[in-house]
Each structure stands twice: as structure tokens, then as C-alpha cells.
Scaffold this motif. Structure first.
Motif, PDB file in Angstrom:
ATOM      1  N   LEU A 102       0.833  -1.209   0.000  1.00  0.00           N
ATOM      2  CA  LEU A 102       0.000   0.000   0.000  1.00  0.00           C
ATOM      3  C   LEU A 102       0.864   1.254   0.000  1.00  0.00           C
ATOM      4  O   LEU A 102       0.550   2.229  -0.678  1.00  0.00           O
ATOM      5  CB  LEU A 102      -0.928   0.027   1.213  1.00  0.00           C
ATOM      6  CG  LEU A 102      -2.194  -0.780   1.122  1.00  0.00           C
ATOM      7  CD1 LEU A 102      -3.011  -0.612   2.405  1.00  0.00           C
ATOM      8  CD2 LEU A 102      -3.047  -0.396  -0.070  1.00  0.00           C
ATOM      9  N   HIS A 103       1.953   1.223   0.741  1.00  0.00           N
ATOM     10  CA  HIS A 103       2.830   2.397   0.849  1.00  0.00           C
ATOM     11  C   HIS A 103       3.839   2.510  -0.286  1.00  0.00           C
ATOM     12  O   HIS A 103       4.333   3.607  -0.562  1.00  0.00           O
ATOM     13  CB  HIS A 103       3.572   2.381   2.193  1.00  0.00           C
ATOM     14  CG  HIS A 103       2.665   2.469   3.361  1.00  0.00           C
ATOM     15  ND1 HIS A 103       2.587   1.504   4.321  1.00  0.00           N
ATOM     16  CD2 HIS A 103       1.763   3.414   3.712  1.00  0.00           C
ATOM     17  CE1 HIS A 103       1.684   1.843   5.215  1.00  0.00           C
ATOM     18  NE2 HIS A 103       1.164   2.994   4.874  1.00  0.00           N
ATOM     19  N   ASN A 104       4.159   1.408  -0.955  1.00  0.00           N
ATOM     20  CA  ASN A 104       5.284   1.428  -1.891  1.00  0.00           C
ATOM     21  C   ASN A 104       4.979   0.919  -3.298  1.00  0.00           C
ATOM     22  O   ASN A 104       5.849   0.953  -4.153  1.00  0.00           O
ATOM     23  CB  ASN A 104       6.443   0.605  -1.307  1.00  0.00           C
ATOM     24  CG  ASN A 104       6.923   1.183  -0.015  1.00  0.00           C
ATOM     25  OD1 ASN A 104       7.455   2.283   0.031  1.00  0.00           O
ATOM     26  ND2 ASN A 104       6.710   0.453   1.078  1.00  0.00           N
ATOM     27  N   LYS A 105       3.768   0.459  -3.538  1.00  0.00           N
ATOM     28  CA  LYS A 105       3.457  -0.128  -4.844  1.00  0.00           C
ATOM     29  C   LYS A 105       3.684   0.861  -5.985  1.00  0.00           C
ATOM     30  O   LYS A 105       4.256   0.503  -7.007  1.00  0.00           O
ATOM     31  CB  LYS A 105       2.016  -0.639  -4.871  1.00  0.00           C
ATOM     32  CG  LYS A 105       1.690  -1.397  -6.161  1.00  0.00           C
ATOM     33  CD  LYS A 105       0.285  -1.932  -6.147  1.00  0.00           C
ATOM     34  CE  LYS A 105      -0.736  -0.914  -6.519  1.00  0.00           C
ATOM     35  NZ  LYS A 105      -0.610  -0.335  -7.851  1.00  0.00           N
ATOM     36  N   GLU A 106       3.269   2.093  -5.806  1.00  0.00           N
ATOM     37  CA  GLU A 106       3.418   3.061  -6.899  1.00  0.00           C
ATOM     38  C   GLU A 106       4.884   3.411  -7.153  1.00  0.00           C
ATOM     39  O   GLU A 106       5.234   3.782  -8.271  1.00  0.00           O
ATOM     40  CB  GLU A 106       2.581   4.302  -6.632  1.00  0.00           C
ATOM     41  CG  GLU A 106       1.074   4.041  -6.693  1.00  0.00           C
ATOM     42  CD  GLU A 106       0.617   3.382  -7.994  1.00  0.00           C
ATOM     43  OE1 GLU A 106       1.007   3.845  -9.082  1.00  0.00           O
ATOM     44  OE2 GLU A 106      -0.137   2.398  -7.922  1.00  0.00           O
ATOM     45  N   LYS A 107       5.740   3.281  -6.150  1.00  0.00           N
ATOM     46  CA  LYS A 107       7.178   3.490  -6.351  1.00  0.00           C
ATOM     47  C   LYS A 107       7.798   2.320  -7.110  1.00  0.00           C
ATOM     48  O   LYS A 107       8.725   2.502  -7.898  1.00  0.00           O
ATOM     49  CB  LYS A 107       7.911   3.584  -5.012  1.00  0.00           C
ATOM     50  CG  LYS A 107       7.593   4.767  -4.181  1.00  0.00           C
ATOM     51  CD  LYS A 107       8.403   4.666  -2.884  1.00  0.00           C
ATOM     52  CE  LYS A 107       7.708   5.376  -1.766  1.00  0.00           C
ATOM     53  NZ  LYS A 107       8.330   5.151  -0.471  1.00  0.00           N
ATOM     54  N   LEU A 108       7.294   1.126  -6.840  1.00  0.00           N
ATOM     55  CA  LEU A 108       7.900  -0.082  -7.398  1.00  0.00           C
ATOM     56  C   LEU A 108       7.206  -0.568  -8.667  1.00  0.00           C
ATOM     57  O   LEU A 108       7.868  -0.905  -9.647  1.00  0.00           O
ATOM     58  CB  LEU A 108       7.886  -1.201  -6.347  1.00  0.00           C
ATOM     59  CG  LEU A 108       8.710  -0.947  -5.096  1.00  0.00           C
ATOM     60  CD1 LEU A 108       8.368  -1.971  -4.013  1.00  0.00           C
ATOM     61  CD2 LEU A 108      10.189  -0.989  -5.437  1.00  0.00           C
ATOM     62  N   PHE A 109       5.884  -0.637  -8.643  1.00  0.00           N
ATOM     63  CA  PHE A 109       5.109  -1.191  -9.760  1.00  0.00           C
ATOM     64  C   PHE A 109       3.851  -0.357  -9.978  1.00  0.00           C
ATOM     65  O   PHE A 109       2.738  -0.791  -9.668  1.00  0.00           O
ATOM     66  CB  PHE A 109       4.729  -2.645  -9.473  1.00  0.00           C
ATOM     67  CG  PHE A 109       5.895  -3.520  -9.151  1.00  0.00           C
ATOM     68  CD1 PHE A 109       6.739  -3.962 -10.157  1.00  0.00           C
ATOM     69  CD2 PHE A 109       6.174  -3.902  -7.849  1.00  0.00           C
ATOM     70  CE1 PHE A 109       7.822  -4.771  -9.871  1.00  0.00           C
ATOM     71  CE2 PHE A 109       7.257  -4.705  -7.547  1.00  0.00           C
ATOM     72  CZ  PHE A 109       8.087  -5.138  -8.563  1.00  0.00           C
ATOM     73  N   PRO A 110       4.006   0.849 -10.519  1.00  0.00           N
ATOM     74  CA  PRO A 110       2.837   1.722 -10.686  1.00  0.00           C
ATOM     75  C   PRO A 110       1.761   1.089 -11.566  1.00  0.00           C
ATOM     76  O   PRO A 110       2.059   0.401 -12.529  1.00  0.00           O
ATOM     77  CB  PRO A 110       3.412   2.972 -11.351  1.00  0.00           C
ATOM     78  CG  PRO A 110       4.834   2.712 -11.617  1.00  0.00           C
ATOM     79  CD  PRO A 110       5.226   1.409 -11.045  1.00  0.00           C
ATOM     80  N   SER A 111       0.536   1.296 -11.163  1.00  0.00           N
ATOM     81  CA  SER A 111      -0.660   0.888 -11.922  1.00  0.00           C
ATOM     82  C   SER A 111      -0.886  -0.612 -12.004  1.00  0.00           C
ATOM     83  O   SER A 111      -1.760  -1.058 -12.745  1.00  0.00           O
ATOM     84  CB  SER A 111      -0.627   1.473 -13.342  1.00  0.00           C
ATOM     85  OG  SER A 111      -0.485   2.876 -13.283  1.00  0.00           O
ATOM     86  N   VAL A 112      -0.125  -1.418 -11.264  1.00  0.00           N
ATOM     87  CA  VAL A 112      -0.346  -2.860 -11.268  1.00  0.00           C
ATOM     88  C   VAL A 112      -1.409  -3.187 -10.221  1.00  0.00           C
ATOM     89  O   VAL A 112      -1.312  -2.747  -9.080  1.00  0.00           O
ATOM     90  CB  VAL A 112       0.966  -3.627 -10.967  1.00  0.00           C
ATOM     91  CG1 VAL A 112       0.709  -5.125 -10.872  1.00  0.00           C
ATOM     92  CG2 VAL A 112       2.011  -3.331 -12.029  1.00  0.00           C
ATOM     93  N   PRO A 113      -2.441  -3.955 -10.592  1.00  0.00           N
ATOM     94  CA  PRO A 113      -3.490  -4.303  -9.624  1.00  0.00           C
ATOM     95  C   PRO A 113      -2.923  -5.126  -8.466  1.00  0.00           C
ATOM     96  O   PRO A 113      -2.025  -5.949  -8.646  1.00  0.00           O
ATOM     97  CB  PRO A 113      -4.473  -5.150 -10.436  1.00  0.00           C
ATOM     98  CG  PRO A 113      -4.151  -4.884 -11.861  1.00  0.00           C
ATOM     99  CD  PRO A 113      -2.717  -4.486 -11.922  1.00  0.00           C
TER     100      PRO A 113
END
Length: 128
Positions: free
Chosen positions: A104-115
């Protein structure tokens, strides 16, 4: 449990095509029966679909043994950026609270837009 996994599968069916890369992140070590059973149910539901040939990359945060503080979170971010450079999963599946909170805190830094889909999360109240 299998019914829930199947519903998740149906929802993401349009994303899941042949040779679909899926990133799996578990909060705990692979030897924990809970983590192993969560992943087994998820994998069985997808592997039983003849049209799909998913490939899985799996990470274990091992947070029961290590604990999950800001320093460790930063180490994991650095590790994943390096390891998965150029890798774009079509789906991320996490088990339990620590992996869920981490993504939740890091998904957009690591894998943006991935469900992101999850199971075994106990406290959803702060994530509404």
C-alpha cells in the motif's frame, strides 16, 4: 477460501493472459503453514485454468522473525528495485498485514498501476 480466490480470478481474467507474470509477496517465511496454504489456494485456482500459463515471482518478507521497521522497509525497497528492474507484473498478490501494508505504501514506487489483490489481512480499517 477457494471460492474467494476464484472470484478474484474472474475479476482479473482480462488481465491474465498466457505467460502472465504475477508477483507474490508473503509477510512471513515460506515455512509458515498459513502462508503456504494461502499461496497454494491462489496458485491452484489459476493453474487450473487451461488458458492461463502464469509465471510467479515470490518474495518472503519474513517479518515474524525480522520485524518490519522503516530501516527494513527501505532495504526491501532497494532490493526489489534492483531485482525487478525492467520487470512488470500484471498482478501483485500479497498475504497478511505486513506485505499488504508494504505494498500500500510502496506499490506506486515499485510497480505503478499494477493491480493488487490480497488475502489474510486482519486490519482493513486504516486502509479504507
Amino acid at each position: 477460501m477457494k471460492k474467494m480466490i476464484f472470484l478474484v480470478f474472474i475479476f482479473f481474467y482480462s488481465l491474465l493472459l498466457a505467460d502472465t507474470p504475477i508477483l507474490v509477496i508473503h509477510s512471513y517465511h515460506e515455512s509458515y503453514p498459513w502462508s503456504a496454504n494461502q499461496y497454494k489456494g491462489f496458485k491452484q485456482a489459476l493453474d487450473n485454468e487451461k488458458e492461463l500459463y502464469p509465471s510467479y515471482s515470490i518474495e518472503y518478507l519474513d517479518s515474524k522473525r525480522r520485524g518490519f521497521d522503516k530501516d527494513y522497509e527501505d532495504e526491501i525497497i532497494h532490493y526489489m528495485r534492483s531485482k525487478y528492474k525492467g520487470y512488470q507484473p500484471k498482478l501483485i498478490y500479497v498475504t497478511d498485514d505486513d506485505a499488504f501494508n508494504f505494498m500500500l505504501h510502496n506499490k506506486e514506487k515499485l510497480f505503478p498501476s499494477v493491480p493488487l489483490v490480497f488475502s489474510g489481512v486482519n486490519d482493513l480499517s486504516k486502509h479504507k
